[in-house]
Design an enzyme around this catalytic site. Structure first.
Site, PDB file in Angstrom:
ATOM      1  N   CYS A  86       0.830  -1.220   0.000  1.00 45.19           N
ATOM      2  CA  CYS A  86       0.000   0.000   0.000  1.00 45.19           C
ATOM      3  C   CYS A  86       0.856   1.259   0.000  1.00 45.19           C
ATOM      4  O   CYS A  86       0.330   2.358  -0.170  1.00 45.19           O
ATOM      5  CB  CYS A  86      -0.939  -0.007   1.197  1.00 45.19           C
ATOM      6  SG  CYS A  86      -1.782  -1.582   1.390  1.00 45.19           S
ATOM      7  N   HIS A 335      -9.145   3.582  -1.339  1.00 41.75           N
ATOM      8  CA  HIS A 335      -7.766   3.082  -1.216  1.00 41.75           C
ATOM      9  C   HIS A 335      -7.409   2.151  -2.372  1.00 41.75           C
ATOM     10  O   HIS A 335      -7.407   0.934  -2.213  1.00 41.75           O
ATOM     11  CB  HIS A 335      -7.621   2.377   0.130  1.00 41.75           C
ATOM     12  CG  HIS A 335      -6.244   1.854   0.413  1.00 41.75           C
ATOM     13  ND1 HIS A 335      -5.100   2.407  -0.119  1.00 41.75           N
ATOM     14  CD2 HIS A 335      -5.826   0.824   1.203  1.00 41.75           C
ATOM     15  CE1 HIS A 335      -4.042   1.728   0.320  1.00 41.75           C
ATOM     16  NE2 HIS A 335      -4.453   0.766   1.104  1.00 41.75           N
TER      17      HIS A 335
END
Lengths: 387, 139
Positions: A86, A335
């Site tokens: 991420c 996200h």
């Protein structure tokens, strides 16, 4: 090392894009970035590109970078995919800053892209777990929410924080997402709804978690002393740092503070010659609500064990003295893993240039914080504009 | 689709799956489990093998809802419902992540004494994998 600046930043809307694959998402973000460069720029003059992507679903795991840039007719330049889960986007930006700062390159693209909603439920659950420790954490039947839930339980044990403070992070970030036209969730949620959502990994519930998202983002990095060829309002990257740590929580000395973030933050503050008190607003990596509270502490906005007070006192709301995640954060803006670190740049760029519309806040110094896995990798950047 | 721990990968770590085989740094005495490439404390790379007790205390835990279980644990989740995953701090110092078993999830508390036991973990490549879980220490 010479000073660097960002002179363009743009992104796709975050959310579900059934019509677009990674190439179309990238093209859309690239176009938005190009449109944001006030005096325009020649894309063929780019001399390097770094593309953050976890490659979820394996859509193009090999040579992802060039598959995207060549789609836009940009060939010849060195391009590479950057992967740190991420935090892939944050590390793509770090590479771009290093490339320009070193003097090796004069116009570098830092990008990120992820296509998540094409995946079936089972494949999605598989991919979402691969950024933790595979050999032991995962073999305990752990999910990604579970990893953060274990950290959250320990945080609630070690501090005076209450379960409700986690939900207040979600409520705040949804308030901001509600006024961000690029956000996946453009709606507020009540505290009652956030605290009463179905449990996913106790003590965390569904509203403690960010969604899965399609999206892409791009930023243009150039030498500071050439920035005014592109715009009268450059955003200078004055601080930058990266860090790493053990992947598994059980291998770390503590699970309520991320040493990768502390390392990255210290490097960024030192380089920018700033302290946490100098930061006017920040975009932080709230993949789960607990992560935002840990970020307050690891970035020095609060003492260890006291981060929950910032949310309890409303100080990180848009009208507080230290707004955090004015974009809605990962929780409400969305996200798209590899794109997230660059999407944070887009929010900072718009805010510092006064282009953030209904969610505009005041400030000349901003910070972004991007975390890979549960803290196995992290980047921190500090941005400034001419006061 | 699973955690992709192939049979050879599993076999190489059998001392950490079916036993609590750790390593002690020959320089500073720090115990590591599972074994590392360098001592976590002093970075020395020489170790002696030690058999750990497999007992410890719950450092933190979560109760996973069945709907979110990883695909390879979906069968267990269907059969048992919510299950507990925890970080256990072993008596010798190292911490490890594992499931808790033989216990009501609502009664698990940080600091609770637990001990290891071999149980079925999951199935991959058509082979049942056994490994340790932890349960109440006085069992």
């Amino acid at each position: 090392m010479r000073d660097v600046a960002i002179v363009g930043a743009g992104q796709t809307p975050y959310g579900d894009h059934p019509e677009a694959g990674i190439k179309e998402l990238f093209a859309s973000a690239f176009g938005a970035m190009a449109d944001s460069v006030d005096r325009g720029f020649d894309a063929t003059a780019l001399d390097a590109a770094y593309v953050g992507s976890l490659g979820v679903g394996g859509s193009q795991l090999g040579i992802t970078g060039a598959s995207l840039t060549s789609h836009l007719g940009l060939t010849g330049l060195p391009v590479q995919r950057v992967e740190n889960a991420c935090a892939s986007g944050g590390f793509a930006l770090l590479d771009a800053v290093h490339a320009v700062g070193s003097g090796a390159s004069d116009a570098v693209l830092a990008a990120g892209v992820e296509k998540m909603l094409d995946l079936s439920g089972d494949r999605s659950k598989y991919w979402l777990g691969v950024s933790g420790d595979t050999e032991y954490e995962r073999l305990a039947g752990m999910t990604f929410a579970g990893v953060y839930a274990i950290a959250a339980r320990r945080y609630l044990h070690e501090t005076d924080a209450e379960r409700e403070h986690l939900s207040r992070v979600a409520v705040k970030n949804h308030e901001n997402g509600a006024v961000n036209p690029k956000a996946q969730f453009q709606r507020e949620v009540s505290l009652e709804r956030a605290t009463g959502a179905p449990e996913i990994a106790a003590p965390l519930n569904l509203y403690d978690a960010c969604p899965t998202t399609d999206g892409a983002a791009c930023a243009l990095v150039v030498p500071a002393d050439e920035a005014r060829e592109y715009t009268d309002d450059p955003v200078y990257v004055t601080g930058f740092g990266g860090g790493s740590d053990h992947l598994a929580l059980h291998d770390r000395e503590t699970i309520t503070s991320l040493s990768a973030v502390r390392e990255a933050a210290e490097a960024a503050y030192d380089r920018a010659d700033k302290t946490p008190e100098d930061v006017d607003f920040a975009e932080v990596h709230d993949c789960f609500t607990i992560a935002e509270l840990l970020a307050y502490e690891d970035l020095g906005f609060a003492d260890r064990g006291e981060g929950w007070r910032l949310i309890a006192e409303g100080r990180t709301r848009r009208d507080g003295d230290l707004p955090v995640n004015t974009s809605g954060g990962l929780k409400a803006k969305g996200h798209p893993l590899g794109a997230t670190g660059i999407g944070q740049v887009v929010e900072v760029f718009d805010q510092l240039r006064g282009d953030a519309g209904d969610r505009q806040v005041d400030g000349d110094v901003a910070l972004s914080h991007n975390v890979g896995g549960s803290g196995g990798a992290a980047t921190v950047f500090i941005y400034e504009v001419d006061a | 689709m699973g955690a992709h721990i192939s049979i050879p990968m599993y076999e190489r770590t059998v001392g950490q799956r079916l036993a609590f085989e750790g390593e002690r740094c020959t320089d500073c005495g720090t115990v590591a489990f599972p074994p590392k490439g360098a001592c976590p404390d002093c970075r020395n790379d020489e170790f002696e093998t030690v058999d750990l007790s497999g007992t410890g205390t719950v450092y933190s835990h979560t109760v996973l809802s069945p709907g979110g279980a990883p695909p390879e644990f979906a069968g267990q989740a269907r059969a048992e419902g919510r299950y507990v995953a925890a970080i256990v701090e072993l008596d010798e110092g190292p911490r490890i992540t594992a499931q808790l078993t033989d216990i009501d999830p609502e009664t698990v508390e940080i600091g609770m004494p637990v001990s290891g036991r071999i149980r079925r973990i999951y199935e991959e490549e058509g082979v049942v994998r056994y490994g340790f879980k932890f349960g109440p220490a006085d069992d």
